[in-house]
Design a protein around this motif. Structure first.
Motif, short mmCIF file in Angstrom:
data_model
loop_
_atom_site.label_atom_id
_atom_site.label_comp_id
_atom_site.label_asym_id
_atom_site.label_seq_id
_atom_site.Cartn_x
_atom_site.Cartn_y
_atom_site.Cartn_z
N MET A 1 0.83 -1.18 0.00
CA MET A 1 0.00 0.00 0.00
C MET A 1 0.88 1.25 0.00
O MET A 1 1.79 1.36 0.80
CB MET A 1 -0.88 0.03 1.24
N ALA A 2 0.56 2.16 -0.87
CA ALA A 2 1.32 3.40 -0.97
C ALA A 2 0.45 4.56 -0.51
O ALA A 2 -0.75 4.60 -0.78
CB ALA A 2 1.78 3.63 -2.40
N PHE A 3 1.10 5.52 0.19
CA PHE A 3 0.41 6.67 0.75
C PHE A 3 1.06 7.97 0.30
O PHE A 3 2.26 8.02 0.00
CB PHE A 3 0.52 6.67 2.29
N CYS A 4 0.26 9.03 0.31
CA CYS A 4 0.77 10.40 0.31
C CYS A 4 0.01 11.13 1.40
O CYS A 4 -0.90 10.58 2.01
CB CYS A 4 0.63 11.07 -1.06
N THR A 5 0.40 12.38 1.65
CA THR A 5 -0.17 13.15 2.75
C THR A 5 -0.64 14.50 2.22
O THR A 5 0.04 15.12 1.40
CB THR A 5 0.91 13.40 3.83
N VAL A 28 -0.63 6.62 -5.71
CA VAL A 28 -0.79 5.96 -4.42
C VAL A 28 -2.20 5.39 -4.25
O VAL A 28 -3.12 5.73 -4.99
CB VAL A 28 -0.49 6.94 -3.25
N ASP A 29 -2.32 4.53 -3.24
CA ASP A 29 -3.61 3.91 -2.93
C ASP A 29 -4.41 4.73 -1.92
O ASP A 29 -5.64 4.70 -1.93
CB ASP A 29 -3.39 2.51 -2.33
N HIS A 30 -3.69 5.42 -1.02
CA HIS A 30 -4.35 6.11 0.09
C HIS A 30 -3.75 7.49 0.30
O HIS A 30 -2.57 7.72 0.04
CB HIS A 30 -4.20 5.30 1.38
N VAL A 31 -4.59 8.38 0.84
CA VAL A 31 -4.16 9.74 1.15
C VAL A 31 -4.45 10.00 2.63
O VAL A 31 -5.60 9.92 3.07
CB VAL A 31 -4.91 10.79 0.28
N ASP A 32 -3.39 10.27 3.40
CA ASP A 32 -3.56 10.67 4.79
C ASP A 32 -3.97 12.14 4.79
O ASP A 32 -3.27 12.99 4.22
CB ASP A 32 -2.25 10.51 5.57
N ASN A 33 -5.11 12.44 5.42
CA ASN A 33 -5.67 13.79 5.44
C ASN A 33 -5.43 14.47 6.78
O ASN A 33 -5.84 13.95 7.82
CB ASN A 33 -7.18 13.74 5.19
N ILE A 34 -4.80 15.62 6.72
CA ILE A 34 -4.62 16.48 7.89
C ILE A 34 -5.45 17.72 7.58
O ILE A 34 -5.16 18.43 6.61
CB ILE A 34 -3.14 16.83 8.09
N THR A 35 -6.50 17.95 8.35
CA THR A 35 -7.41 19.05 8.00
C THR A 35 -7.46 20.11 9.08
O THR A 35 -7.44 19.81 10.27
CB THR A 35 -8.84 18.54 7.71
N GLU A 36 -7.53 21.33 8.62
CA GLU A 36 -7.70 22.53 9.44
C GLU A 36 -8.43 23.55 8.57
O GLU A 36 -8.31 23.51 7.35
CB GLU A 36 -6.35 23.13 9.86
N ILE A 55 0.01 20.19 13.33
CA ILE A 55 0.06 19.80 11.92
C ILE A 55 1.35 19.03 11.64
O ILE A 55 1.33 17.97 11.01
CB ILE A 55 -0.06 21.04 11.01
N LEU A 56 2.47 19.56 12.10
CA LEU A 56 3.76 18.91 11.85
C LEU A 56 3.83 17.52 12.50
O LEU A 56 4.39 16.59 11.90
CB LEU A 56 4.90 19.78 12.36
N ARG A 57 3.25 17.37 13.69
CA ARG A 57 3.25 16.08 14.35
C ARG A 57 2.47 15.06 13.52
O ARG A 57 2.89 13.92 13.33
CB ARG A 57 2.65 16.19 15.75
N ARG A 58 1.35 15.48 12.97
CA ARG A 58 0.53 14.58 12.14
C ARG A 58 1.22 14.25 10.82
O ARG A 58 1.16 13.12 10.34
CB ARG A 58 -0.86 15.18 11.93
N VAL A 59 1.90 15.23 10.22
CA VAL A 59 2.68 14.95 9.01
C VAL A 59 3.76 13.93 9.32
O VAL A 59 3.96 12.97 8.57
CB VAL A 59 3.31 16.24 8.43
N GLU A 64 6.41 8.71 8.79
CA GLU A 64 7.09 7.58 9.45
C GLU A 64 6.28 6.29 9.37
O GLU A 64 6.83 5.23 9.03
CB GLU A 64 7.38 7.93 10.91
N LYS A 65 5.01 6.33 9.69
CA LYS A 65 4.18 5.12 9.74
C LYS A 65 3.80 4.62 8.36
O LYS A 65 3.80 3.42 8.10
CB LYS A 65 2.93 5.39 10.58
N HIS A 66 3.49 5.53 7.46
CA HIS A 66 3.00 5.13 6.13
C HIS A 66 4.00 5.37 5.01
O HIS A 66 3.68 5.15 3.85
CB HIS A 66 1.68 5.86 5.82
N GLN A 67 5.20 5.83 5.36
CA GLN A 67 6.22 6.13 4.34
C GLN A 67 5.62 6.93 3.18
O GLN A 67 5.78 6.60 2.01
CB GLN A 67 6.89 4.85 3.82
N SER A 68 4.93 8.00 3.55
CA SER A 68 4.26 8.85 2.58
C SER A 68 5.21 9.24 1.45
O SER A 68 6.35 9.63 1.68
CB SER A 68 3.72 10.09 3.27
#
Length: 125
Positions: A1-5, A28-36, A55-59, A64-68
């Motif tokens: 599984m591939a991710f971007c952010t 990629v297959d998935h997008v990690d969403n950080i919303t504000e 925001i930076l902590r979530r990025v 690290e976890k998903h190798q975005s």
């Protein structure tokens, strides 16, 4: 599984167009969403240190976890969180991208603008 952010506005109108664009753009297959609300303005202004740290902590978790494989920051038309002109949004997006590139030099960083028709446009330097 591939991710971007993506660091995106919380506005539900922009979520699907941005996710669709980023899946194709980064392959990629998935997008990690950080919303504000109005994240392009938050990052460009840089005055809310607590929110920026969040925001930076979530990025960092996404990287690290998903190798975005990529990071995007979004601004959009009719934004209640950053109610500025189109040109001001573009400048905020460019500033936010520059700031993020300095913090995450090993990750491709792009800026996106979602126009009045909810179409995604990549913002260049």
């Amino acid at each position: 599984m591939a991710f971007c952010t993506v660091i995106n506005c919380m506005d539900g109108r922009v979520q699907l167009p941005v996710i669709t664009y980023l899946k194709a753009r980064f392959g990629v297959d998935h997008v990690d969403n950080i919303t504000e609300p109005g994240p392009d303005g938050i990052l460009a202004k840089g005055d809310d240190h607590v929110l920026i740290a969040s925001i930076l902590r979530r990025v960092q978790i996404s990287l690290e976890k998903h190798q975005s494989q990529g990071l995007a920051v979004v601004g959009h038309a009719d934004c209640a969180g950053n109610p500025v002109s189109h040109q001001a949004h573009l400048q905020d997006i460019r500033s936010a991208c520059k700031w993020l590139k300095a913090r995450f030099p090993n990750v491709p960083v792009i800026g996106l603008w979602v126009n009045e028709q909810w179409e995604v446009e990549e913002v260049t330097d």
